[in-house]
Design an enzyme around this catalytic site. Structure first.
Site, PDB file in Angstrom:
ATOM      1  N   GLY A  83    -135.403   8.441  88.510  1.00 33.47           N
ATOM      2  CA  GLY A  83    -135.120   9.804  88.081  1.00 33.47           C
ATOM      3  C   GLY A  83    -135.502  10.821  89.133  1.00 33.47           C
ATOM      4  N   THR A 100    -136.218   1.243  80.757  1.00 28.99           N
ATOM      5  CA  THR A 100    -135.558   0.362  79.789  1.00 28.99           C
ATOM      6  C   THR A 100    -136.081  -1.064  80.012  1.00 28.99           C
ATOM      7  OG1 THR A 100    -133.763   0.116  81.397  1.00 28.99           O
ATOM      8  CG2 THR A 100    -133.423   1.712  79.625  1.00 28.99           C
ATOM      9  N   GLU A 121    -135.516   0.336  96.162  1.00 26.07           N
ATOM     10  CA  GLU A 121    -136.786   0.956  96.544  1.00 26.07           C
ATOM     11  C   GLU A 121    -137.070   0.654  98.017  1.00 26.07           C
ATOM     12  OE1 GLU A 121    -139.965   0.396  93.676  1.00 26.07           O
ATOM     13  OE2 GLU A 121    -138.469   0.468  92.091  1.00 26.07           O
ATOM     14  N   PHE A 136    -125.662 -10.466  90.815  1.00 24.35           N
ATOM     15  CA  PHE A 136    -125.101 -11.081  92.028  1.00 24.35           C
ATOM     16  C   PHE A 136    -126.106 -11.033  93.185  1.00 24.35           C
ATOM     17  CE2 PHE A 136    -120.291 -11.703  91.973  1.00 24.35           C
ATOM     18  CZ  PHE A 136    -120.229 -11.886  90.611  1.00 24.35           C
ATOM     19  N   CYS A 147    -136.421  -4.646  88.255  1.00 23.30           N
ATOM     20  CA  CYS A 147    -135.062  -4.718  87.690  1.00 23.30           C
ATOM     21  C   CYS A 147    -134.362  -6.055  87.707  1.00 23.30           C
ATOM     22  CB  CYS A 147    -134.204  -3.655  88.362  1.00 23.30           C
ATOM     23  SG  CYS A 147    -134.774  -2.009  87.928  1.00 23.30           S
ATOM     24  N   ARG A 172    -142.715 -14.931 103.556  1.00 23.93           N
ATOM     25  CA  ARG A 172    -141.572 -14.066 103.885  1.00 23.93           C
ATOM     26  C   ARG A 172    -140.911 -14.438 105.209  1.00 23.93           C
ATOM     27  NH1 ARG A 172    -139.706 -10.830  99.765  1.00 23.93           N
ATOM     28  NH2 ARG A 172    -141.427 -10.067  98.537  1.00 23.93           N
TER      29      ARG A 172
HETATM   30  P1  NAD Z   1    -140.111   4.362  85.585  1.00 25.12           P
HETATM   31  O1  NAD Z   1    -140.906   3.682  84.551  1.00 25.12           O
HETATM   32  O2  NAD Z   1    -140.654   4.530  86.967  1.00 25.12           O
HETATM   33  O3  NAD Z   1    -139.729   5.838  85.074  1.00 25.12           O
HETATM   34  C1  NAD Z   1    -139.297   6.134  83.797  1.00 25.12           C
HETATM   35  C2  NAD Z   1    -139.979   7.423  83.352  1.00 25.12           C
HETATM   36  O4  NAD Z   1    -139.392   7.851  82.115  1.00 25.12           O
HETATM   37  C3  NAD Z   1    -141.474   7.292  83.083  1.00 25.12           C
HETATM   38  O5  NAD Z   1    -142.191   8.177  83.925  1.00 25.12           O
HETATM   39  C4  NAD Z   1    -141.627   7.647  81.598  1.00 25.12           C
HETATM   40  O6  NAD Z   1    -142.826   8.348  81.310  1.00 25.12           O
HETATM   41  C5  NAD Z   1    -140.410   8.511  81.372  1.00 25.12           C
HETATM   42  N1  NAD Z   1    -140.013   8.628  79.966  1.00 25.12           N
HETATM   43  C6  NAD Z   1    -139.910   7.652  79.027  1.00 25.12           C
HETATM   44  N2  NAD Z   1    -139.496   8.182  77.860  1.00 25.12           N
HETATM   45  C7  NAD Z   1    -139.332   9.507  78.051  1.00 25.12           C
HETATM   46  C8  NAD Z   1    -138.917  10.589  77.217  1.00 25.12           C
HETATM   47  N3  NAD Z   1    -138.564  10.391  75.946  1.00 25.12           N
HETATM   48  N4  NAD Z   1    -138.870  11.832  77.736  1.00 25.12           N
HETATM   49  C9  NAD Z   1    -139.219  12.042  79.035  1.00 25.12           C
HETATM   50  N5  NAD Z   1    -139.622  11.068  79.866  1.00 25.12           N
HETATM   51  C10 NAD Z   1    -139.666   9.803  79.393  1.00 25.12           C
HETATM   52  O7  NAD Z   1    -138.711   3.596  85.649  1.00 25.12           O
HETATM   53  P2  NAD Z   1    -137.665   3.559  86.866  1.00 25.12           P
HETATM   54  O8  NAD Z   1    -138.026   2.500  87.833  1.00 25.12           O
HETATM   55  O9  NAD Z   1    -137.430   4.948  87.356  1.00 25.12           O
HETATM   56  O10 NAD Z   1    -136.372   3.040  86.102  1.00 25.12           O
HETATM   57  C11 NAD Z   1    -135.694   3.873  85.178  1.00 25.12           C
HETATM   58  C12 NAD Z   1    -134.339   3.243  84.870  1.00 25.12           C
HETATM   59  O11 NAD Z   1    -133.560   3.181  86.077  1.00 25.12           O
HETATM   60  C13 NAD Z   1    -134.411   1.810  84.357  1.00 25.12           C
HETATM   61  O12 NAD Z   1    -133.388   1.619  83.413  1.00 25.12           O
HETATM   62  C14 NAD Z   1    -134.116   0.976  85.583  1.00 25.12           C
HETATM   63  O13 NAD Z   1    -133.522  -0.273  85.263  1.00 25.12           O
HETATM   64  C15 NAD Z   1    -133.119   1.842  86.320  1.00 25.12           C
HETATM   65  N6  NAD Z   1    -133.071   1.626  87.767  1.00 25.12           N
HETATM   66  C16 NAD Z   1    -134.223   1.502  88.481  1.00 25.12           C
HETATM   67  C17 NAD Z   1    -134.176   1.342  89.876  1.00 25.12           C
HETATM   68  C18 NAD Z   1    -135.436   1.226  90.692  1.00 25.12           C
HETATM   69  O14 NAD Z   1    -135.315   1.007  91.894  1.00 25.12           O
HETATM   70  N7  NAD Z   1    -136.632   1.375  90.143  1.00 25.12           N
HETATM   71  C19 NAD Z   1    -132.931   1.348  90.524  1.00 25.12           C
HETATM   72  C20 NAD Z   1    -131.765   1.493  89.760  1.00 25.12           C
HETATM   73  C21 NAD Z   1    -131.851   1.640  88.378  1.00 25.12           C
HETATM   74  C1  UGA Z   2    -132.443  -3.795  93.586  1.00 27.48           C
HETATM   75  C2  UGA Z   2    -131.002  -3.597  94.084  1.00 27.48           C
HETATM   76  O1  UGA Z   2    -130.935  -3.946  95.466  1.00 27.48           O
HETATM   77  C3  UGA Z   2    -130.542  -2.159  93.885  1.00 27.48           C
HETATM   78  O2  UGA Z   2    -129.169  -2.039  94.254  1.00 27.48           O
HETATM   79  C4  UGA Z   2    -130.716  -1.765  92.421  1.00 27.48           C
HETATM   80  O3  UGA Z   2    -130.359  -0.413  92.215  1.00 27.48           O
HETATM   81  C5  UGA Z   2    -132.164  -1.970  92.020  1.00 27.48           C
HETATM   82  O4  UGA Z   2    -132.540  -3.361  92.243  1.00 27.48           O
HETATM   83  C6  UGA Z   2    -132.430  -1.698  90.572  1.00 27.48           C
HETATM   84  O5  UGA Z   2    -131.527  -1.737  89.758  1.00 27.48           O
HETATM   85  O6  UGA Z   2    -133.608  -1.493  90.303  1.00 27.48           O
HETATM   86  P1  UGA Z   2    -134.863  -3.294  94.560  1.00 27.48           P
HETATM   87  O7  UGA Z   2    -135.301  -4.209  93.479  1.00 27.48           O
HETATM   88  O8  UGA Z   2    -135.511  -1.978  94.682  1.00 27.48           O
HETATM   89  O9  UGA Z   2    -133.280  -3.000  94.411  1.00 27.48           O
HETATM   90  O10 UGA Z   2    -135.012  -4.025  95.976  1.00 27.48           O
HETATM   91  P2  UGA Z   2    -134.170  -5.177  96.717  1.00 27.48           P
HETATM   92  O11 UGA Z   2    -134.038  -4.812  98.122  1.00 27.48           O
HETATM   93  O12 UGA Z   2    -132.934  -5.520  96.000  1.00 27.48           O
HETATM   94  O13 UGA Z   2    -135.178  -6.419  96.639  1.00 27.48           O
HETATM   95  C7  UGA Z   2    -135.445  -7.062  95.411  1.00 27.48           C
HETATM   96  C8  UGA Z   2    -136.306  -8.284  95.663  1.00 27.48           C
HETATM   97  O14 UGA Z   2    -135.556  -9.313  96.315  1.00 27.48           O
HETATM   98  C9  UGA Z   2    -137.511  -7.997  96.560  1.00 27.48           C
HETATM   99  O15 UGA Z   2    -138.634  -8.687  96.075  1.00 27.48           O
HETATM  100  C10 UGA Z   2    -137.068  -8.554  97.901  1.00 27.48           C
HETATM  101  O16 UGA Z   2    -138.140  -8.930  98.714  1.00 27.48           O
HETATM  102  C11 UGA Z   2    -136.255  -9.749  97.466  1.00 27.48           C
HETATM  103  N1  UGA Z   2    -135.262 -10.187  98.483  1.00 27.48           N
HETATM  104  C12 UGA Z   2    -134.232  -9.377  98.833  1.00 27.48           C
HETATM  105  C13 UGA Z   2    -135.391 -11.444  99.060  1.00 27.48           C
HETATM  106  O17 UGA Z   2    -136.323 -12.213  98.746  1.00 27.48           O
HETATM  107  N2  UGA Z   2    -134.465 -11.845  99.995  1.00 27.48           N
HETATM  108  C14 UGA Z   2    -133.434 -11.040 100.365  1.00 27.48           C
HETATM  109  O18 UGA Z   2    -132.620 -11.473 101.231  1.00 27.48           O
HETATM  110  C15 UGA Z   2    -133.318  -9.778  99.770  1.00 27.48           C
END
Ligand code: NAD
Ligand code: UGA
Length: 461
Positions: free
Chosen positions: A19, A94, A167, A228, A278, A435
């Protein structure tokens, strides 16, 4: 709605890893829009308003400093902000459900549903509500049903705009995405809402990279993309096990396979297994959906991706134990890296958690080092039994250890002075490179017994 000098008012609900960075990017690219990020967690919001941001991402701090209090605001006032904004991105967590039906697989939608109800209760004007969180297919339908249960004549258009950033590279992924996906209903108002969102992204994303689709395809595509990606990691890790038995080298195999342009070279790095909040959650969600829709063979196929990930970690720890003469009791092991990948402080589902717990179960004493993740590591291991210490400096962390166990691919670990580290350790000294990031031959020549992943070990034992 209050009049402001801004052209549009945009709200992000949920100031987490997704977010906040995604709203920060919109604020940076659209200085004429007011972007507000709200969260129920006051500590998180206070941190976003401070010099110590709650999320570490290269490049993030600079943009926050540029935009904060200009057109980017962080607040805990969820209710009023819903009332004041007409475009709302829902970015709440989620996680996997831990209770009741579907426990361990289905997505826990409680935060999501609470947000939907809050939006309904606090809206006095029509709004576009955008799913940015990763959600099971058909969640938009549930959202629409909740939002249309109000009595007024205001309307809500629900869009799916899943986020694909990773990330550690969040800011560059957000600035130069491979694609932006926007799913909507194909009705007149659904298409108009879709266009509103296209207009926002068009400020910095080339038109050919903005993909539109029906809403269910958008929701499903996010789960499938993660499945995938994770599948590639499990595929290469499964082959790393075979390499270790058959004296092949996984890096050579990955290179040979990945140079086929149909396969491609990315995501073929063998290692300790994927972590992060995720991959596992989203695959299990996909598995749950397949079973729900009566497709057990499809569910089993995707579940095996998670099983291989667990197998890879089990194999790793078994190798540590066996190579160190079948006992770790009383030995000091340095866990190098606790984040689930480099360039983040995030430790959610990090393989290091599982590995550390297994080392402790063998009565090893564990020293954990990481440049960004020690605070999270301490929280993850709060309830762990055994001797654990946290030392930021990797050289100090290694002193008196019997083994180094590399868990995170931090660049820092590629270039350490391993000669100096070797001299400070108990002999025979071991490196288990989870790694494959260090120079194995050089470390062997220094004196270490070196155990890479998917390559023959270099050992004098
Ligand atoms: P997160 O836990 O870091 O953040 C979620 C935030 O939402 C928390 O700070 C929580 O306090 C807040 N929250 C919960 N309920 C709330 C409410 N009712 N009102 C206001 N705030 C509220 O989670 P995240 O890693 O940012 O992931 C969020 C979503 O995005 C998940 O569905 C995740 O699958 C998706 N996503 C995450 C990544 C990633 O790299 N972390 C990448 C793509 C998609
Ligand atoms: C992953 C996806 O890459 C994003 O596109 C997606 O938005 C996100 O999940 C999400 O939905 O949260 P993230 O988990 O942040 O992103 O990082 P990645 O780079 O995908 O790595 C995931 C894990 O796989 C790490 O532990 C990484 O070390 C591992 N990895 C990745 C391997 O072990 N080998 C590889 O070749 C690549």
């Amino acid at each position: 709605m209050k009049k402001t000098k801004f052209k549009k008012n945009i709200l992000g609900i949920g100031a987490g890893y997704v977010g906040a960075p995604s709203m920060v990017m919109i604020a940076s690219k659209c200085p004429d829009y007011k972007v507000t990020v709200v969260d129920v967690n006051p500590q998180r919001i206070a941190a976003w308003n401070s010099d110590q941001l709650p999320v570490y991402e290269p490049g993030l701090e600079k943009i926050v400093k540029k935009t904060r209090d200009r057109n980017l605001f962080f607040s805990t006032d969820v209710e009023n902000q819903i009332a004041e904004n007409d475009i709302i991105f829902v970015c709440v967590n989620t996680p996997t459900k831990t209770f009741g039906a579907g426990a361990g697989q289905a997505a826990d939608l409680q935060y999501w549903e609470k947000t939907a109800r809050q939006i309904l209760e606090n809206s006095q004007s029509s709004k576009i509500v955008i799913e940015k969180s990763t959600l099971p297919i058909k969640t938009a339908l549930a959202m629409e049903r909740i939002l249309s249960s109000g009595k007024g004549n205001i309307t809500f258009d629900v869009l799916s705009n899943p986020e694909f950033m990773a990330e550690g590279t969040a800011m560059s992924d957000l600035e130069n995405p491979d694609r932006v996906l926007i799913g909507s209903r194909e009705t007149k108002s659904g298409l108009a809402a879709r266009q509103e969102l296209v207009d926002i992204y068009s400020r910095w994303v080339p038109a050919e990279k903005i993909i539109t689709s029906n809403i269910w395809s958008a929701e499903l595509s996010k789960l499938v993309a993660n499945a995938f990606l994770a599948q590639r990691v499990s595929s290469i890790n499964s082959i790393s096990a075979l390499c270790e038995k058959a004296d092949a080298d996984i890096s050579e195999v990955a290179r040979a396979v990945g140079t086929d342009s149909r396969i491609g070279s990315k995501f073929l790095k063998a290692g300790i297994g994927f972590g992060g909040s995720c991959f596992k959650k989203d695959i299990l969600n996909l598995v749950y959906l397949c079973r729900f829709y009566g497709l057990p063979e499809v569910a089993d196929y995707w579940e095996s991706v998670v099983k291989i990930n667990e197998y890879q970690q089990d194999r790793f720890i078994a190798n540590v134990l066996q190579s160190m003469f079948n006992t770790l009791a009383g030995k000091k092991i340095c866990v190098m890296g606790f984040a689930f990948k480099a360039d983040t402080g995030d430790t959610r589902e990090s393989p290091a958690i599982n590995i550390t717990r297994k080392l402790l179960a063998e009565h090893a004493s564990v020293v954990i080092t990481d440049p960004k993740a020690l605070a999270n590591a301490a929280m993850d291991l709060e309830d762990a039994q055994g001797q654990i210490s946290y030392v930021e400096d990797p050289y100090l962390a290694a002193v008196g250890c019997h083994a180094l166990v590399i868990m995170t691919d931090w660049d820092l670990y590629r270039n350490l002075d391993y000669g100096k580290i070797y001299r400070s350790m108990v002999k025979p000294a071991f490196i288990f490179d989870g790694r494959n990031i260090i120079d194995h031959r050089k470390c062997f020549e220094i004196g270490f017994n070196v155990f890479p992943i998917g390559k023959p070990p270099l050992t004098r034992l």
